[in-house]
Scaffold this motif. Sequence first.
Motif, PDB file in Angstrom:
ATOM      1  N   ILE A  73      52.190  11.716  94.540  1.00 25.91           N
ATOM      2  CA  ILE A  73      53.378  11.765  93.639  1.00 25.91           C
ATOM      3  C   ILE A  73      52.764  10.686  92.550  1.00 25.91           C
ATOM      4  CG2 ILE A  73      56.236  11.276  93.050  1.00 25.91           C
ATOM      5  CD1 ILE A  73      55.592  13.801  93.411  1.00 25.91           C
ATOM      6  N   LYS A  74      52.893   9.282  93.916  1.00 23.52           N
ATOM      7  CA  LYS A  74      52.585   7.880  93.744  1.00 23.52           C
ATOM      8  C   LYS A  74      51.042   7.690  92.116  1.00 23.52           C
ATOM      9  CE  LYS A  74      54.911   6.061  97.697  1.00 23.52           C
ATOM     10  NZ  LYS A  74      54.638   4.994  98.708  1.00 23.52           N
ATOM     11  N   LEU A  75      50.449   8.587  92.401  1.00 23.85           N
ATOM     12  CA  LEU A  75      49.215   8.640  92.443  1.00 23.85           C
ATOM     13  C   LEU A  75      49.367   9.306  91.227  1.00 23.85           C
ATOM     14  CD1 LEU A  75      45.858   8.495  91.654  1.00 23.85           C
ATOM     15  CD2 LEU A  75      45.521  11.407  92.613  1.00 23.85           C
ATOM     16  N   ALA A  76      50.203  10.537  90.539  1.00 28.99           N
ATOM     17  CA  ALA A  76      50.460  11.224  89.348  1.00 28.99           C
ATOM     18  C   ALA A  76      50.978   9.445  88.837  1.00 28.99           C
ATOM     19  CB  ALA A  76      51.797  12.189  89.478  1.00 28.99           C
ATOM     20  N   ALA A  77      51.698   9.264  89.325  1.00 26.19           N
ATOM     21  CA  ALA A  77      52.548   8.162  88.314  1.00 26.19           C
ATOM     22  C   ALA A  77      51.446   6.739  88.065  1.00 26.19           C
ATOM     23  CB  ALA A  77      53.345   7.371  89.598  1.00 26.19           C
ATOM     24  N   CYS A  78      50.737   6.900  88.708  1.00 26.68           N
ATOM     25  CA  CYS A  78      49.898   5.240  88.430  1.00 26.68           C
ATOM     26  C   CYS A  78      48.946   5.470  87.552  1.00 26.68           C
ATOM     27  CB  CYS A  78      48.610   5.336  89.761  1.00 26.68           C
ATOM     28  SG  CYS A  78      47.565   3.949  88.942  1.00 26.68           S
ATOM     29  N   ILE A  79      47.923   7.315  87.430  1.00 26.75           N
ATOM     30  CA  ILE A  79      47.966   7.847  86.750  1.00 26.75           C
ATOM     31  C   ILE A  79      47.857   7.972  85.127  1.00 26.75           C
ATOM     32  CG2 ILE A  79      46.145   9.647  85.373  1.00 26.75           C
ATOM     33  CD1 ILE A  79      45.531  10.389  89.007  1.00 26.75           C
ATOM     34  N   ASP A  80      49.742   8.119  84.999  1.00 27.60           N
ATOM     35  CA  ASP A  80      50.002   8.146  83.940  1.00 27.60           C
ATOM     36  C   ASP A  80      50.414   7.212  83.526  1.00 27.60           C
ATOM     37  OD1 ASP A  80      51.751   9.702  82.147  1.00 27.60           O
ATOM     38  OD2 ASP A  80      54.107   9.113  82.967  1.00 27.60           O
ATOM     39  N   ARG A  81      50.582   6.074  83.632  1.00 28.94           N
ATOM     40  CA  ARG A  81      50.483   5.076  83.757  1.00 28.94           C
ATOM     41  C   ARG A  81      49.559   4.082  82.434  1.00 28.94           C
ATOM     42  NH1 ARG A  81      53.198   3.129  87.063  1.00 28.94           N
ATOM     43  NH2 ARG A  81      51.054   2.564  88.820  1.00 28.94           N
ATOM     44  N   ARG A  82      48.138   4.087  83.716  1.00 27.06           N
ATOM     45  CA  ARG A  82      47.295   3.583  83.357  1.00 27.06           C
ATOM     46  C   ARG A  82      46.144   4.574  82.366  1.00 27.06           C
ATOM     47  NH1 ARG A  82      44.592   0.968  88.538  1.00 27.06           N
ATOM     48  NH2 ARG A  82      42.868   0.893  87.374  1.00 27.06           N
ATOM     49  N   TRP A  83      46.468   6.211  82.855  1.00 25.66           N
ATOM     50  CA  TRP A  83      45.307   6.882  81.851  1.00 25.66           C
ATOM     51  C   TRP A  83      46.136   7.611  81.105  1.00 25.66           C
ATOM     52  CZ3 TRP A  83      44.020   5.619  87.339  1.00 25.66           C
ATOM     53  CH2 TRP A  83      42.883   4.566  87.208  1.00 25.66           C
ATOM     54  N   PRO A  84      47.160   7.243  80.669  1.00 26.63           N
ATOM     55  CA  PRO A  84      47.503   8.862  80.397  1.00 26.63           C
ATOM     56  C   PRO A  84      47.188  10.603  79.683  1.00 26.63           C
ATOM     57  CG  PRO A  84      48.317   6.463  78.405  1.00 26.63           C
ATOM     58  CD  PRO A  84      47.494   5.895  79.684  1.00 26.63           C
ATOM     59  N   HIS A  85      45.862   9.969  78.770  1.00 25.60           N
ATOM     60  CA  HIS A  85      45.285  10.363  78.361  1.00 25.60           C
ATOM     61  C   HIS A  85      44.805  11.512  79.391  1.00 25.60           C
ATOM     62  CE1 HIS A  85      42.158   7.746  79.376  1.00 25.60           C
ATOM     63  NE2 HIS A  85      41.731   9.187  79.951  1.00 25.60           N
ATOM     64  N   ILE A  86      44.787  11.583  80.507  1.00 26.95           N
ATOM     65  CA  ILE A  86      44.665  12.219  81.614  1.00 26.95           C
ATOM     66  C   ILE A  86      45.604  13.443  81.793  1.00 26.95           C
ATOM     67  CG2 ILE A  86      43.774  12.208  84.162  1.00 26.95           C
ATOM     68  CD1 ILE A  86      42.209   9.787  84.016  1.00 26.95           C
ATOM     69  N   GLY A  87      45.321  14.869  82.282  1.00 26.04           N
ATOM     70  CA  GLY A  87      46.337  15.719  82.977  1.00 26.04           C
ATOM     71  C   GLY A  87      46.376  16.028  83.771  1.00 26.04           C
ATOM     72  N   ILE A  88      47.888  15.816  84.434  1.00 26.49           N
ATOM     73  CA  ILE A  88      47.935  15.960  86.051  1.00 26.49           C
ATOM     74  C   ILE A  88      48.411  17.382  86.708  1.00 26.49           C
ATOM     75  CG2 ILE A  88      49.406  14.267  87.578  1.00 26.49           C
ATOM     76  CD1 ILE A  88      49.544  12.474  85.866  1.00 26.49           C
ATOM     77  N   VAL A  89      47.781  17.948  87.314  1.00 22.48           N
ATOM     78  CA  VAL A  89      48.719  18.841  87.975  1.00 22.48           C
ATOM     79  C   VAL A  89      48.828  18.951  89.535  1.00 22.48           C
ATOM     80  CG1 VAL A  89      48.411  21.694  89.176  1.00 22.48           C
ATOM     81  CG2 VAL A  89      47.007  20.816  86.851  1.00 22.48           C
TER      82      VAL A  89
END
Length: 127
Positions: A73-89
């Motif tokens: 969950i924390k990783l997904a939030a970090c990715i969404d914030r820093r790399w919003p172009h990366i999709g998350i599953v």
Amino acid sequence: MSETDARLTVLVVEDDAVIRCAAVEMIVEAGFAVREATNGNEAIRLLDQEQEAGGAVCVVVTDIDMPLGIDGIKLAACIDRRWPHIGIVITSGKVRPSPGDVPTDGLFIRKPYTDESLLAAIRSVMP
């Protein structure tokens, strides 16, 4: 697989070696390039390196329950914030995400997942 899929890289973040290897093998067989990380810290380091090298990762598949402080969950939030172009599953067989835990464009799939459901999820979150 389309020509576009051949250039796409999926990062699998999973601390369970058996599950990680099975997911990696299945994603490779579907024609994607794959990178692996065993925890959230390793995933962030890898994504930082990828960005410096031109950023090939387009989707991250992460388990929720992982060691060393950064869960999925924390990783997904970090990715969404820093790399919003990366999709998350996000995946889990134990934890059910609360509303707001999964980024707006991300997906949650429950373990055990089928090869088809994981590939469908990966394709649906691709930029």
